[in-house]
Design a protein around this motif. Sequence first.
Motif, PDB file in Angstrom:
ATOM      1  N   ASP A  71       0.808  -1.296   0.030  1.00 45.67           N
ATOM      2  CA  ASP A  71       0.008  -0.284  -0.120  1.00 45.67           C
ATOM      3  C   ASP A  71       0.794   1.257   0.059  1.00 45.67           C
ATOM      4  OD1 ASP A  71      -2.341  -1.596  -0.072  1.00 45.67           O
ATOM      5  OD2 ASP A  71      -2.677  -1.222   2.064  1.00 45.67           O
ATOM      6  N   ALA A  72       1.992   1.172   0.743  1.00 48.64           N
ATOM      7  CA  ALA A  72       2.595   2.428   0.841  1.00 48.64           C
ATOM      8  C   ALA A  72       3.659   2.766   0.084  1.00 48.64           C
ATOM      9  CB  ALA A  72       3.288   2.262   2.389  1.00 48.64           C
ATOM     10  N   SER A  73       4.206   1.637  -0.634  1.00 48.12           N
ATOM     11  CA  SER A  73       5.368   1.798  -1.768  1.00 48.12           C
ATOM     12  C   SER A  73       5.045   0.493  -2.671  1.00 48.12           C
ATOM     13  CB  SER A  73       6.714   1.581  -1.027  1.00 48.12           C
ATOM     14  OG  SER A  73       7.894   1.652  -1.620  1.00 48.12           O
ATOM     15  N   PRO A  74       4.109   0.736  -3.685  1.00 49.27           N
ATOM     16  CA  PRO A  74       3.552  -0.300  -4.525  1.00 49.27           C
ATOM     17  C   PRO A  74       4.928  -0.674  -5.331  1.00 49.27           C
ATOM     18  CG  PRO A  74       2.175   1.431  -4.829  1.00 49.27           C
ATOM     19  CD  PRO A  74       3.207   1.966  -3.883  1.00 49.27           C
ATOM     20  N   GLN A  75       6.043  -0.002  -5.568  1.00 48.25           N
ATOM     21  CA  GLN A  75       7.155  -0.425  -6.434  1.00 48.25           C
ATOM     22  C   GLN A  75       8.031  -1.136  -5.666  1.00 48.25           C
ATOM     23  OE1 GLN A  75       6.415   2.670  -5.157  1.00 48.25           O
ATOM     24  NE2 GLN A  75       8.599   3.597  -4.484  1.00 48.25           N
ATOM     25  N   THR A  76       7.890  -1.321  -4.272  1.00 46.10           N
ATOM     26  CA  THR A  76       8.856  -2.347  -3.466  1.00 46.10           C
ATOM     27  C   THR A  76       8.152  -3.817  -3.471  1.00 46.10           C
ATOM     28  OG1 THR A  76       9.537  -0.573  -2.163  1.00 46.10           O
ATOM     29  CG2 THR A  76       9.671  -2.931  -1.325  1.00 46.10           C
ATOM     30  N   LYS A  77       8.803  -4.534  -4.027  1.00 43.54           N
ATOM     31  CA  LYS A  77       8.692  -6.193  -4.067  1.00 43.54           C
ATOM     32  C   LYS A  77       8.843  -6.708  -2.600  1.00 43.54           C
ATOM     33  CE  LYS A  77       8.187  -6.106  -8.561  1.00 43.54           C
ATOM     34  NZ  LYS A  77       7.046  -5.340  -8.910  1.00 43.54           N
ATOM     35  N   VAL A  78       7.996  -7.652  -2.242  1.00 39.46           N
ATOM     36  CA  VAL A  78       8.349  -8.475  -1.075  1.00 39.46           C
ATOM     37  C   VAL A  78       8.547  -9.805  -1.145  1.00 39.46           C
ATOM     38  CG1 VAL A  78       6.995  -9.017   1.052  1.00 39.46           C
ATOM     39  CG2 VAL A  78       6.565  -6.634   0.269  1.00 39.46           C
ATOM     40  N   LEU A  79       9.675 -10.292  -0.591  1.00 41.44           N
ATOM     41  CA  LEU A  79      10.021 -11.474  -0.502  1.00 41.44           C
ATOM     42  C   LEU A  79       9.815 -12.223   0.829  1.00 41.44           C
ATOM     43  CD1 LEU A  79      10.973 -14.120  -1.980  1.00 41.44           C
ATOM     44  CD2 LEU A  79      13.384 -13.398  -1.564  1.00 41.44           C
ATOM     45  N   ILE A  80       9.095 -13.270   1.238  1.00 40.61           N
ATOM     46  CA  ILE A  80       8.932 -13.876   2.615  1.00 40.61           C
ATOM     47  C   ILE A  80       9.896 -14.511   2.720  1.00 40.61           C
ATOM     48  CG2 ILE A  80       7.457 -15.108   4.050  1.00 40.61           C
ATOM     49  CD1 ILE A  80       6.277 -12.373   3.780  1.00 40.61           C
ATOM     50  N   VAL A  81      10.638 -14.554   3.800  1.00 45.73           N
ATOM     51  CA  VAL A  81      11.923 -15.458   4.193  1.00 45.73           C
ATOM     52  C   VAL A  81      11.871 -16.142   5.420  1.00 45.73           C
ATOM     53  CG1 VAL A  81      14.323 -15.909   4.107  1.00 45.73           C
ATOM     54  CG2 VAL A  81      13.455 -14.214   2.619  1.00 45.73           C
ATOM     55  N   THR A  82      11.086 -17.186   5.794  1.00 46.00           N
ATOM     56  CA  THR A  82      10.771 -17.641   7.059  1.00 46.00           C
ATOM     57  C   THR A  82      11.083 -18.803   7.205  1.00 46.00           C
ATOM     58  OG1 THR A  82       8.861 -17.793   8.514  1.00 46.00           O
ATOM     59  CG2 THR A  82       8.457 -18.483   6.096  1.00 46.00           C
ATOM     60  N   THR A  83      11.154 -19.178   8.744  1.00 48.43           N
ATOM     61  CA  THR A  83      11.413 -20.560   9.010  1.00 48.43           C
ATOM     62  C   THR A  83      10.009 -21.452   9.065  1.00 48.43           C
ATOM     63  OG1 THR A  83      12.656 -19.788  10.815  1.00 48.43           O
ATOM     64  CG2 THR A  83      12.094 -22.136  11.414  1.00 48.43           C
ATOM     65  N   PHE A  84       8.996 -20.588   9.113  1.00 48.42           N
ATOM     66  CA  PHE A  84       7.696 -21.113   9.274  1.00 48.42           C
ATOM     67  C   PHE A  84       6.995 -21.664   7.863  1.00 48.42           C
ATOM     68  CE2 PHE A  84       8.469 -18.756  13.138  1.00 48.42           C
ATOM     69  CZ  PHE A  84       8.524 -19.717  13.897  1.00 48.42           C
ATOM     70  N   GLY A  85       7.359 -22.770   7.244  1.00 55.74           N
ATOM     71  CA  GLY A  85       6.925 -22.790   5.982  1.00 55.74           C
ATOM     72  C   GLY A  85       5.625 -23.752   5.710  1.00 55.74           C
ATOM     73  N   ARG A  86       4.444 -22.942   6.310  1.00 57.22           N
ATOM     74  CA  ARG A  86       3.034 -23.366   6.597  1.00 57.22           C
ATOM     75  C   ARG A  86       2.297 -23.139   5.238  1.00 57.22           C
ATOM     76  NH1 ARG A  86       2.956 -21.190  12.682  1.00 57.22           N
ATOM     77  NH2 ARG A  86       4.342 -23.120  13.520  1.00 57.22           N
ATOM     78  N   PRO A  87       1.581 -24.088   4.723  1.00 58.07           N
ATOM     79  CA  PRO A  87       0.872 -23.646   3.299  1.00 58.07           C
ATOM     80  C   PRO A  87      -0.292 -22.637   3.430  1.00 58.07           C
ATOM     81  CG  PRO A  87       0.738 -26.135   4.232  1.00 58.07           C
ATOM     82  CD  PRO A  87       1.417 -25.418   5.173  1.00 58.07           C
ATOM     83  N   GLY A  88      -0.771 -22.495   4.613  1.00 52.73           N
ATOM     84  CA  GLY A  88      -1.798 -21.251   4.771  1.00 52.73           C
ATOM     85  C   GLY A  88      -0.974 -20.081   4.939  1.00 52.73           C
ATOM     86  N   TYR A  89       0.435 -19.845   5.374  1.00 53.80           N
ATOM     87  CA  TYR A  89       1.164 -18.749   5.516  1.00 53.80           C
ATOM     88  C   TYR A  89       1.487 -18.337   3.862  1.00 53.80           C
ATOM     89  CZ  TYR A  89       2.119 -18.641  10.293  1.00 53.80           C
ATOM     90  OH  TYR A  89       2.133 -18.683  11.534  1.00 53.80           O
ATOM     91  N   LEU A  90       1.871 -19.421   3.057  1.00 59.72           N
ATOM     92  CA  LEU A  90       2.212 -18.950   1.666  1.00 59.72           C
ATOM     93  C   LEU A  90       0.880 -18.389   0.987  1.00 59.72           C
ATOM     94  CD1 LEU A  90       3.641 -19.273  -0.842  1.00 59.72           C
ATOM     95  CD2 LEU A  90       2.932 -21.786  -1.142  1.00 59.72           C
ATOM     96  N   ARG A  91      -0.254 -19.302   1.101  1.00 60.62           N
ATOM     97  CA  ARG A  91      -1.405 -18.568   0.461  1.00 60.62           C
ATOM     98  C   ARG A  91      -1.758 -17.146   0.914  1.00 60.62           C
ATOM     99  NH1 ARG A  91      -5.271 -21.644  -2.200  1.00 60.62           N
ATOM    100  NH2 ARG A  91      -4.294 -23.635  -1.531  1.00 60.62           N
TER     101      ARG A  91
END
Length: 201
Positions: A71-91
């Motif tokens: 919302d604040a910076s549409p040109q900034t891409k986001v990559l989630i890097v996590t220990t918690f590889g849960r399917p619901g988190y991905l979705r």
Amino acid sequence: MIRLLLADDQALVRGALSALLGLEADLEVVAEVGSGDAVVPAVLAHHPHVALLDVEMPGLDGITATAAVRDASPQTKVLIVTTFGRPGYLRRALQAGASGFVVKDTPAPQLADAVRRVHQGLRVVDPMLATDSLVAGESPLTQRETEVLQAARDGASVATIAGRLFLSEGTVRNHLSAAIGKTGAANRTEAVLTAESNGWL
């Protein structure tokens, strides 16, 4: 140079990621933060091309922070890097606007490649998680059932949950009962655990 922001509540993990990514000739870490609340102010101050966010952080979680960054910076891409590889988190992360989702044990060259691909506008998802997400399907819980289970996480009484969510006790009981049925649990504690393990909360 691809400018990066790192958000993780563990200083050691942040430092390790920063050191590894900093070895790449085309990547530069311009900001590091330790809570979800600090992500958007840092994005606005440092203008990263890619923000690497953990899911579980104090303040805003990484999924909520993803939506806030988009919302604040549409040109900034986001990559989630996590220990918690849960399917619901991905979705949920993809629905919030993340361009990628990888787990922390991803080898450094693959992580750097994921950053580059996300920066190019591509989507990067851990293949095992993608498969698990398809198998698990979407959360069967309604938004209200999810909120009630979240409020029940600490073992709070029905009366306490009702007070927190401004609902009647009867309504809370109905939502808990529905959530227990949908998760196939024997009781609400089990329902919370099942929903958490699938990343629905």
